[in-house]
Design an enzyme around this catalytic site. Sequence first.
Site, PDB file in Angstrom:
ATOM      1  N   ASN A 197       0.864  -1.174   0.000  1.00 54.03           N
ATOM      2  CA  ASN A 197       0.000   0.000   0.000  1.00 54.03           C
ATOM      3  C   ASN A 197       0.901   1.226   0.000  1.00 54.03           C
ATOM      4  OD1 ASN A 197      -1.811   2.038   0.425  1.00 54.03           O
ATOM      5  ND2 ASN A 197      -2.507   1.332   2.437  1.00 54.03           N
ATOM      6  N   LYS A 242       0.143   4.260  -0.271  1.00 51.65           N
ATOM      7  CA  LYS A 242      -0.484   5.439   0.336  1.00 51.65           C
ATOM      8  C   LYS A 242      -0.230   6.671  -0.549  1.00 51.65           C
ATOM      9  CE  LYS A 242      -0.296   3.105   4.742  1.00 51.65           C
ATOM     10  NZ  LYS A 242      -0.208   3.165   6.188  1.00 51.65           N
ATOM     11  N   HIS A 300      -9.676   1.107   4.793  1.00 52.20           N
ATOM     12  CA  HIS A 300      -8.353   1.292   5.406  1.00 52.20           C
ATOM     13  C   HIS A 300      -8.473   2.227   6.604  1.00 52.20           C
ATOM     14  CE1 HIS A 300      -4.229   2.440   6.098  1.00 52.20           C
ATOM     15  NE2 HIS A 300      -3.921   1.283   5.533  1.00 52.20           N
ATOM     16  N   GLU A 328      -6.812   4.640   7.623  1.00 54.03           N
ATOM     17  CA  GLU A 328      -6.661   6.078   7.368  1.00 54.03           C
ATOM     18  C   GLU A 328      -7.932   6.659   6.758  1.00 54.03           C
ATOM     19  OE1 GLU A 328      -2.981   5.350   5.412  1.00 54.03           O
ATOM     20  OE2 GLU A 328      -2.241   4.723   7.369  1.00 54.03           O
ATOM     21  N   GLU A 358      -5.461  -4.872  10.442  1.00 49.30           N
ATOM     22  CA  GLU A 358      -4.399  -3.893  10.676  1.00 49.30           C
ATOM     23  C   GLU A 358      -4.704  -3.151  11.976  1.00 49.30           C
ATOM     24  OE1 GLU A 358      -2.397  -2.589   6.829  1.00 49.30           O
ATOM     25  OE2 GLU A 358      -4.313  -1.599   6.778  1.00 49.30           O
ATOM     26  N   GLY A 377       2.405   2.331  10.864  1.00 47.90           N
ATOM     27  CA  GLY A 377       3.346   3.439  10.728  1.00 47.90           C
ATOM     28  C   GLY A 377       4.012   3.848  12.021  1.00 47.90           C
ATOM     29  N   SER A 410       3.365  -2.098  10.474  1.00 46.89           N
ATOM     30  CA  SER A 410       4.817  -2.162  10.707  1.00 46.89           C
ATOM     31  C   SER A 410       5.432  -3.499  10.313  1.00 46.89           C
ATOM     32  CB  SER A 410       5.151  -1.801  12.160  1.00 46.89           C
ATOM     33  OG  SER A 410       4.733  -0.478  12.442  1.00 46.89           O
TER      34      SER A 410
HETATM   35  P1  13P Z   1       2.910   0.390   7.779  1.00 50.18           P
HETATM   36  O1  13P Z   1       3.445  -0.897   7.189  1.00 50.18           O
HETATM   37  O2  13P Z   1       3.656   1.611   7.328  1.00 50.18           O
HETATM   38  O3  13P Z   1       2.753   0.293   9.264  1.00 50.18           O
HETATM   39  O4  13P Z   1       1.432   0.581   7.176  1.00 50.18           O
HETATM   40  C1  13P Z   1       0.551  -0.480   7.235  1.00 50.18           C
HETATM   41  C2  13P Z   1      -0.644  -0.158   6.422  1.00 50.18           C
HETATM   42  O5  13P Z   1      -1.429   0.702   6.756  1.00 50.18           O
HETATM   43  C3  13P Z   1      -0.842  -0.903   5.172  1.00 50.18           C
HETATM   44  O6  13P Z   1      -2.104  -0.655   4.651  1.00 50.18           O
END
Ligand code: 13P
Length: 254
Positions: free
Chosen positions: A10, A12, A96, A98, A168, A174, A214
């Site tokens: 992803n 982002k 997701h 976010e 997740e 993150g 992560s």
């Molecule tokens: P990270 O791997 O940066 O923690 O992000 C995970 C994520 O949100 C994947 O969709």
Amino acid sequence: MPRKPYVGGNWKMNTDRVTGPALAREVAASAQANPGCEVAVFVPFPYLWAVGEAIGSAPVALGAQDCYFEPGGAFTGEVSLGMLQDCRVTDVLTGHSERRHVLGETDELINRKTLAVLEAGMTCVLCIGELLEEREAGQTDVVNERQLRAGLAGVTAVQMARVVIAYEPVWAIGTGKVATPEDAQAAHARCRAVLEDLYDSITADATRIIYGGSLKPANAAELLAQPDIDGGLVGGASLKGADFGPIVEAAGRA
Ligand code: 13P
């Protein structure tokens, strides 16, 4: 039947017109080297076409990070599934964290998007997961169950063949904080039990439930070795071929 692992990168709101296709070529090489793993990249809208061209005929699914459920019309700023398919997108993320927690998407909106993705014949990666305060309050399983039931409302057992669930935990995204393999396995097993209750044991056993938060080369092998963890959704570590490749490899081996 064993579940084929699924690893998605992803990206982002990262990459550009040059780095996106370059990264896609590295992902294509690792997908080709690891046929035991299904690989997807979730690309910012403006770069989908260029990344699709860079992937070419390599076994990498082209994915979008979001979509709108209406087929067209006056929805300023939104992107339809028909537009995505026109750009050769096959896989779409819904729910997701976010989009839920930064952009304010509700369970109901996420469900409408999920149904639209499936009705378009595409693969839907439905993301779920608890906030830190929910985890600390012992609500992890309750939140996951609510998001699963709401997100999958109206989805048939037949359509479930094109659904991947991404667990997740929001506090792990993150942050560098990763769920322990035991905690992640327990959450995945609970999600599978919810799928069995919603559908049946064959559907629950066949559905990929992948972990995100992560995930990196150093922790991937141990997490992906858990019996109910069927791959990963990778954020930060998907932006470098040298990090994403070993995760694909670990999933292919698991
Ligand atoms: P990270 O791997 O940066 O923690 O992000 C995970 C994520 O949100 C994947 O969709």
